[in-house]
Enzyme design. Structure first.
Site, PDB file in Angstrom:
ATOM      1  N   HIS A  90       0.854  -1.188  -0.016  1.00  0.00           N
ATOM      2  CA  HIS A  90       0.119  -0.037   0.194  1.00  0.00           C
ATOM      3  C   HIS A  90       1.029   1.326   0.001  1.00  0.00           C
ATOM      4  O   HIS A  90       1.801   1.194   0.734  1.00  0.00           O
ATOM      5  CB  HIS A  90      -0.914  -0.002   1.171  1.00  0.00           C
ATOM      6  CG  HIS A  90      -1.910   1.104   1.173  1.00  0.00           C
ATOM      7  ND1 HIS A  90      -1.612   2.399   1.745  1.00  0.00           N
ATOM      8  CD2 HIS A  90      -3.314   1.056   0.932  1.00  0.00           C
ATOM      9  CE1 HIS A  90      -2.520   2.963   1.612  1.00  0.00           C
ATOM     10  NE2 HIS A  90      -3.679   2.315   0.943  1.00  0.00           N
ATOM     11  N   ASP A 147     -11.225   1.748  -0.862  1.00  0.00           N
ATOM     12  CA  ASP A 147     -10.322   2.647  -0.420  1.00  0.00           C
ATOM     13  C   ASP A 147     -11.069   3.580   0.690  1.00  0.00           C
ATOM     14  O   ASP A 147     -10.626   4.851   0.978  1.00  0.00           O
ATOM     15  CB  ASP A 147      -9.735   3.471  -1.331  1.00  0.00           C
ATOM     16  CG  ASP A 147      -8.054   3.779  -0.939  1.00  0.00           C
ATOM     17  OD1 ASP A 147      -7.779   3.614   0.182  1.00  0.00           O
ATOM     18  OD2 ASP A 147      -7.470   4.329  -1.807  1.00  0.00           O
TER      19      ASP A 147
END
Ligand code: 1WB
Ligand code: MN
Length: 341
Positions: free
Chosen positions: A179, A301
């Protein structure tokens, strides 16, 4: 399951108060890290990020999250400790806090086993202890894979000191989700107009991380290692032709090690991508054509992006129902070992 397709969103962020408190200390210490605008904004109330109220959404695991999922027909969040995770802390603090985060999220899953799954955190700062926590989080806590918030003090996963981590992920047959956080290098370039943020530098950081791993030859040593990258593959698969061409040239001139496969072949074999935060039908179509529908996973997200448009994007995507079922949930079941509904 609430709709035609099981919807598993695979890059859904959370934090815990203990880590938020530690990041507030980071926010108040002098640093030239490019992560500071974000860390100060979210964890020390700067109006830039604070105004957006991300911290409440990150710390809330059920009260707001479950109704948001229900309202939008989202079956499951695959949770991950939000960037920069524990990776700005010293090794002892990081190791301790990763354990606390993993225990906390396992406890949430035990209360809502059909609504949540999670990626385990660990502290790359101490690879030996990281491996122990990786094993514990899969074998005992039954978590679903791992998250690494990109670089750790400027170092990347191609570095030999991190090989035990890659070896453990491969042996446990669990994917590592890389990430974004802000890049370790090149801060001057990125320090204008919010280019340090998710708008641009995050993709550059993770894309470069992926390219660095492929060019290092690390996937010859760990051929079964799976890496997941979000934000529509951080555009790496757009560059595969040029990456393969130029890497071959670098190998010819001795600037890069010889590898068994091309960059294109490594990306197809060792990576999957997610749609997190990129709701562009053309980018989705390209990704499916380039990599195949088995290598693309859906994500929202949350809480950085709203849920409804992420669902509408997939619902309206001009792709077959078979591909939609894979991208919305079936691929997540396979890659992250989530029990079929
Ligand atoms: C944002 C997005 C901030 C992400 C983040 O902080 C993360 C943002 C850790 O939209 O400002 C993300 O995960 O894409
Ligand atoms: Mn994210």
């Amino acid at each position: 399951m609430t709709g035609q397709f099981r919807k598993i969103a695979v890059e859904e962020a959370f934090s815990i108060p203990e880590i938020a408190k530690e990041l507030q200390k980071v926010a108040r210490s002098p640093s030239d890290s490019l992560d500071m605008p974000l860390v100060q904004g979210i964890y020390d109330g700067d109006p830039g990020y604070g105004r957006l109220g991300f911290l409440d959404g990150l710390l809330d695991l059920e009260e707001r999250r479950l109704p948001d999922m229900d309202k939008n027909g989202v079956d499951m969040h695959l949770m991950l400790l939000t960037a920069p995770g524990v990776q700005m802390f010293d090794a002892d603090t990081a190791t301790e806090l990763a354990t606390v985060a993993n225990d906390r999220i396992a406890e949430l899953i035990s209360r809502h086993p059909t609504r949540f799954a999670a990626l385990a955190s660990f502290a790359p700062q101490s690879p030996k202890r990281a491996v122990r926590e990786m094993e514990r989080s899969i074998r005992e806590l039954k978590l679903n894979g791992f998250v690494v918030n990109s670089h750790t003090h400027g170092e990347y996963l191609d570095d030999q000191k991190y090989w035990p981590i890659l070896e453990a992920a491969e042996a446990l047959d669990r994917c590592i989700y890389i990430h974004p956080r802000a890049p370790a290098e090149g801060p001057q370039m990125f320090s204008h107009y919010g280019m340090d943020s998710a708008m641009w530098s995050y993709g550059m950081e993770v894309g470069s991380h992926a390219v660095k791993m492929m060019a290092s030859g690390v996937f010859d040593r760990f051929p079964k290692l799976k890496i997941c990258i979000g934000h529509m593959g951080e555009a790496v698969h757009f560059w595969l032709w040029r990456l393969s061409f130029m890497n071959k040239r670098s190998q010819g001139t001795g600037r890069a090690p010889k590898t068994q496969l091309t960059m294109d072949e490594y990306f197809r074999r060792n990576f999957v991508i997610t749609t997190s935060g990129v709701e562009d039908p053309l980018a989705l179509e390209y990704s499916i054509k380039k990599l195949g529908a088995d290598s693309v996973l859906w994500a929202i997200d949350y809480p950085y992006q709203p849920t409804a448009p992420a669902v509408a994007f997939m619902d309206n995507a001009p792709i077959s129902d078979a591909d939609k079922a894979k991208i919305y949930g079936k691929n997540a079941e396979r890659i992250f070992h989530i029990k079929a509904a």
